[in-house]
Design a protein around this motif. Structure first.
Motif, PDB file in Angstrom:
ATOM      1  N   GLU A 155       2.088   0.644  -4.389  1.00  0.00           N
ATOM      2  CA  GLU A 155       3.056  -0.337  -3.881  1.00  0.00           C
ATOM      3  C   GLU A 155       3.887   0.259  -2.747  1.00  0.00           C
ATOM      4  O   GLU A 155       4.134  -0.394  -1.726  1.00  0.00           O
ATOM      5  CB  GLU A 155       3.987  -0.780  -5.014  1.00  0.00           C
ATOM      6  N   LEU A 156       4.319   1.507  -2.943  1.00  0.00           N
ATOM      7  CA  LEU A 156       5.167   2.144  -1.931  1.00  0.00           C
ATOM      8  C   LEU A 156       4.384   2.464  -0.664  1.00  0.00           C
ATOM      9  O   LEU A 156       4.923   2.356   0.443  1.00  0.00           O
ATOM     10  CB  LEU A 156       5.792   3.408  -2.517  1.00  0.00           C
ATOM     11  N   LEU A 157       3.140   2.852  -0.814  1.00  0.00           N
ATOM     12  CA  LEU A 157       2.325   3.096   0.381  1.00  0.00           C
ATOM     13  C   LEU A 157       2.121   1.812   1.169  1.00  0.00           C
ATOM     14  O   LEU A 157       2.091   1.828   2.405  1.00  0.00           O
ATOM     15  CB  LEU A 157       0.980   3.714  -0.007  1.00  0.00           C
ATOM     16  N   ASP A 158       2.007   0.703   0.463  1.00  0.00           N
ATOM     17  CA  ASP A 158       1.938  -0.584   1.157  1.00  0.00           C
ATOM     18  C   ASP A 158       3.249  -0.877   1.860  1.00  0.00           C
ATOM     19  O   ASP A 158       3.275  -1.335   3.007  1.00  0.00           O
ATOM     20  CB  ASP A 158       1.602  -1.687   0.147  1.00  0.00           C
ATOM     21  N   LEU A 159       4.374  -0.578   1.197  1.00  0.00           N
ATOM     22  CA  LEU A 159       5.692  -0.793   1.789  1.00  0.00           C
ATOM     23  C   LEU A 159       5.854  -0.007   3.084  1.00  0.00           C
ATOM     24  O   LEU A 159       6.405  -0.527   4.061  1.00  0.00           O
ATOM     25  CB  LEU A 159       6.783  -0.379   0.793  1.00  0.00           C
ATOM     26  N   VAL A 160       5.390   1.237   3.099  1.00  0.00           N
ATOM     27  CA  VAL A 160       5.584   2.080   4.294  1.00  0.00           C
ATOM     28  C   VAL A 160       4.425   1.962   5.275  1.00  0.00           C
ATOM     29  O   VAL A 160       4.362   2.695   6.264  1.00  0.00           O
ATOM     30  CB  VAL A 160       5.806   3.560   3.901  1.00  0.00           C
ATOM     31  N   GLY A 161       3.504   1.040   5.016  1.00  0.00           N
ATOM     32  CA  GLY A 161       2.427   0.767   5.970  1.00  0.00           C
ATOM     33  C   GLY A 161       1.305   1.784   5.974  1.00  0.00           C
ATOM     34  O   GLY A 161       0.626   1.965   6.989  1.00  0.00           O
ATOM     35  N   LEU A 162       1.054   2.418   4.810  1.00  0.00           N
ATOM     36  CA  LEU A 162       0.025   3.457   4.756  1.00  0.00           C
ATOM     37  C   LEU A 162      -0.946   3.242   3.601  1.00  0.00           C
ATOM     38  O   LEU A 162      -1.479   4.198   3.036  1.00  0.00           O
ATOM     39  CB  LEU A 162       0.680   4.841   4.621  1.00  0.00           C
TER      40      LEU A 162
END
Length: 277
Positions: A155-162
């Motif tokens: 989820e966080l990687l999606d949030l930061v665009g990675l």
């Protein structure tokens, strides 16, 4: 030596009720001194940060800003005074009869779980893939199950665009991408307080804007309390509820960003801003 909190009215207030008529501070520095040898870096520092607020620390290099973040992250210990977080001492622990004494390492490990920090350098584990870098602390420090930690990391990687870099190693990423992973790693610990220490200073100029835009989004869309050290004055103006101007280990001026950046009261503040704006 143990400190009796009742000997210091300011410490007593910050630990219990806060300033009358105001919400209690989530973070409170009470008469904090930090020395390195004979050099005083922080000189009887007093300031507070309310829950959910974004506070930016500005000032010349060597004025003590990063030391404040390192003390909050318990990477350094105070020389004198007490730091409080959510009404409890961070730098100290309560003895059997309620007196304050220097905190043990075990106590510090528990206390700093509320706090996340993003450093100037990315400090990623080079031998781990991006997903593992983000999962490591939640699993081993917070005791979260690997399945839950992996879902949160994705989820966080999606949030930061990675989201497409899950299986990459840090060496395969640009500086801006590595800093985004570092931000995701800090958020994976679900911190109440996020410390940002010159997070764009190690980046090439063309990568700075993307990282700052990400942090603006986090500031706007979460209730995380933020303390930020930065020389990016436009960013400070955008995200801050309060700006503190430091010089020689003391706060010499504080106020909302529109006041500090447009109409500062102190000559030293005007002098500093004219050099960096």
């Amino acid at each position: 030596m143990a400190i009796d909190p009742l000997d210091n009215p300011l410490q007593k207030a910050s630990a219990q009720d806060g300033t009358p008529g105001m919400p209690p501070d989530l973070v409170r520095f009470d008469h904090v001194v930090k020395r390195f040898g004979d050099h005083v870096v922080l000189d009887r520092l007093d300031f507070g940060v309310q829950r959910g607020k974004h506070v930016t620390l500005i000032g010349p290099s060597g004025s003590g800003k990063t030391t404040i973040l390192r003390l909050l992250m318990t990477l350094e210990r105070v020389s004198d005074g007490v730091i409080w977080v959510d009404g409890e001492p961070l730098s100290h622990m309560r003895g059997p009869d309620g007196e304050l004494r220097p905190a043990s390492e075990k106590y510090l490990r528990g206390a700093r779980r509320k706090i996340g920090m993003v450093f100037q350098q990315f400090n990623l584990f080079p031998n781990m893939k991006v997903l593992q870098n983000i999962m490591e602390a939640p699993v081993n420090v917070l005791g979260i199950g690997r399945e839950e930690a992996e879902a949160r990391a994705r989820e966080l990687l999606d949030l930061v665009g990675l989201s497409d870099k899950v299986d990459a190693h840090p060496s395969q990423l640009s500086g801006g991408q590595q800093q985004r992973v570092a931000i995701a790693r800090a958020l994976a610990m679900r911190p109440e307080i996020l410390l940002l220490d010159e997070v764009t200073s190690a980046l090439d100029p063309e990568l700075v804007a993307g990282v700052l835009d990400l942090l603006r989004d986090i500031a706007r869309t979460t209730d995380i309390t933020m303390l930020c050290v930065t020389h990016e004055m436009g960013f400070a103006r955008d995200i801050s509820d309060q700006v503190l101007m430091f010089d020689a280990g003391r706060v010499i001026e504080s106020g909302p960003p529109e006041k500090i950046f447009s109409d500062p009261e102190r000559d030293r503040t005007r002098e500093f801003l004219s050099a960096v704006l």
